[in-house]
Motif scaffolding. Sequence first.
Motif, PDB file in Angstrom:
ATOM      1  N   ALA A   1       8.149   6.431  -0.792  1.00 36.77           N
ATOM      2  CA  ALA A   1       7.544   6.890   0.461  1.00 36.77           C
ATOM      3  C   ALA A   1       6.049   7.135   0.299  1.00 36.77           C
ATOM      4  O   ALA A   1       5.249   6.792   1.186  1.00 36.77           O
ATOM      5  CB  ALA A   1       8.243   8.153   0.947  1.00 36.77           C
ATOM      6  N   VAL A   2       5.658   7.716  -0.831  1.00 38.17           N
ATOM      7  CA  VAL A   2       4.234   7.976  -1.080  1.00 38.17           C
ATOM      8  C   VAL A   2       3.462   6.661  -1.178  1.00 38.17           C
ATOM      9  O   VAL A   2       2.376   6.514  -0.590  1.00 38.17           O
ATOM     10  CB  VAL A   2       4.053   8.808  -2.372  1.00 38.17           C
ATOM     11  CG1 VAL A   2       2.588   8.851  -2.774  1.00 38.17           C
ATOM     12  CG2 VAL A   2       4.593  10.212  -2.172  1.00 38.17           C
ATOM     13  N   VAL A   3       4.031   5.700  -1.901  1.00 34.62           N
ATOM     14  CA  VAL A   3       3.360   4.396  -2.034  1.00 34.62           C
ATOM     15  C   VAL A   3       3.261   3.714  -0.680  1.00 34.62           C
ATOM     16  O   VAL A   3       2.232   3.109  -0.344  1.00 34.62           O
ATOM     17  CB  VAL A   3       4.112   3.514  -3.046  1.00 34.62           C
ATOM     18  CG1 VAL A   3       3.561   2.089  -3.028  1.00 34.62           C
ATOM     19  CG2 VAL A   3       4.007   4.095  -4.442  1.00 34.62           C
TER      20      VAL A   3
ATOM     21  N   ALA B   1       8.074  -4.951   2.627  1.00 36.51           N
ATOM     22  CA  ALA B   1       7.656  -3.582   2.322  1.00 36.51           C
ATOM     23  C   ALA B   1       8.081  -2.597   3.401  1.00 36.51           C
ATOM     24  O   ALA B   1       8.375  -1.435   3.113  1.00 36.51           O
ATOM     25  CB  ALA B   1       6.140  -3.527   2.141  1.00 36.51           C
ATOM     26  N   GLY B   2       8.132  -3.057   4.644  1.00 35.73           N
ATOM     27  CA  GLY B   2       8.488  -2.151   5.735  1.00 35.73           C
ATOM     28  C   GLY B   2       9.932  -2.194   6.159  1.00 35.73           C
ATOM     29  O   GLY B   2      10.423  -1.244   6.773  1.00 35.73           O
TER      30      GLY B   2
ATOM     31  N   GLY C   1      -0.043   2.626   1.199  1.00 38.08           N
ATOM     32  CA  GLY C   1      -0.146   1.228   1.616  1.00 38.08           C
ATOM     33  C   GLY C   1      -0.458   1.086   3.091  1.00 38.08           C
ATOM     34  O   GLY C   1      -1.272   0.247   3.481  1.00 38.08           O
ATOM     35  N   ALA C   2       0.180   1.914   3.922  1.00 40.10           N
ATOM     36  CA  ALA C   2      -0.068   1.844   5.366  1.00 40.10           C
ATOM     37  C   ALA C   2      -1.524   2.178   5.692  1.00 40.10           C
ATOM     38  O   ALA C   2      -2.167   1.504   6.499  1.00 40.10           O
ATOM     39  CB  ALA C   2       0.877   2.792   6.098  1.00 40.10           C
TER      40      ALA C   2
ATOM     41  N   ILE D   1       2.239  -5.366  -3.756  1.00 36.13           N
ATOM     42  CA  ILE D   1       1.876  -6.780  -3.625  1.00 36.13           C
ATOM     43  C   ILE D   1       1.173  -7.034  -2.296  1.00 36.13           C
ATOM     44  O   ILE D   1       0.164  -7.752  -2.236  1.00 36.13           O
ATOM     45  CB  ILE D   1       3.132  -7.664  -3.752  1.00 36.13           C
ATOM     46  CG1 ILE D   1       3.723  -7.561  -5.153  1.00 36.13           C
ATOM     47  CG2 ILE D   1       2.796  -9.122  -3.425  1.00 36.13           C
ATOM     48  CD1 ILE D   1       5.050  -8.278  -5.311  1.00 36.13           C
ATOM     49  N   ALA D   2       1.683  -6.429  -1.218  1.00 35.64           N
ATOM     50  CA  ALA D   2       1.107  -6.636   0.110  1.00 35.64           C
ATOM     51  C   ALA D   2      -0.346  -6.176   0.168  1.00 35.64           C
ATOM     52  O   ALA D   2      -1.218  -6.865   0.719  1.00 35.64           O
ATOM     53  CB  ALA D   2       1.936  -5.905   1.162  1.00 35.64           C
TER      54      ALA D   2
END
Length: 251
Positions: free
Chosen positions: A161-163, A74-75, A167-168, A101-102
Amino acid sequence: MNGGELARVRAAIADLPPRLRGAAAIQAGRSIAAHVVLDRPESTPSREESNDWSTVSLRWILFASAHFLPVLIAGLSHLSGRDGRLEPEAAADSSLVSTIIAVAVSVIALRVMPRMPSPVRSGTRITLLIGCMVLPFGLVLGLLRLALGETDEVDVMVRAAVVQAIGAVSLFLLWRRARPRTAATADSALSDEECARLRRADPAAAQRMKDAEIQALLALTALGQVDQRLAERESARIDERWGAGLIDGSS
């Protein structure tokens, strides 16, 4: 359990900070029970114990891997593109799906954390912390590739980017919930595997442990640090961990 152990459990529960609530309070209660009955130290396990994966079952290793890989992807999806790397749109889609998923696996990990062996619990916290760092990095890298004109798909890049940003934030909040908040919430609580071993090896001690966990739960409920619905679920979990009724051989 005897009267002395009961008094120590109640006194230790009363000393817990009022802000400790819900699942964290239950984990603290389990740790206190183990400390009182089995003289387990109320401290974080040694580095050697936290890193000893030799006794961890395959299913937990697979679960830890299934947690770590999507966090990493993801990153870091945007580290590939031109010259053998993924194209910006493909990297954005990969990071978006991996982020979802993360976060989903992280939520599951937090729910099953009390059952995890100590190395897996430590690994879960590290994975969440890594996610907090790599997701913002991936977000910035994706927007940078958009700004440099590597792609014209603005919607795809911005959506990813929004997701990633959501997520972060989610992983950071989960990491805060997962980390030990006091000495009593450290990894001295028994895992499900340790409960099963103790039941086979020493039924009397297992019965005392079960009684101590019940008394800790009752005290937490009386103090309002565990609500009634969660208390009912934890009561069922105690029976699941230790068996319903008296433990065979404990009398």
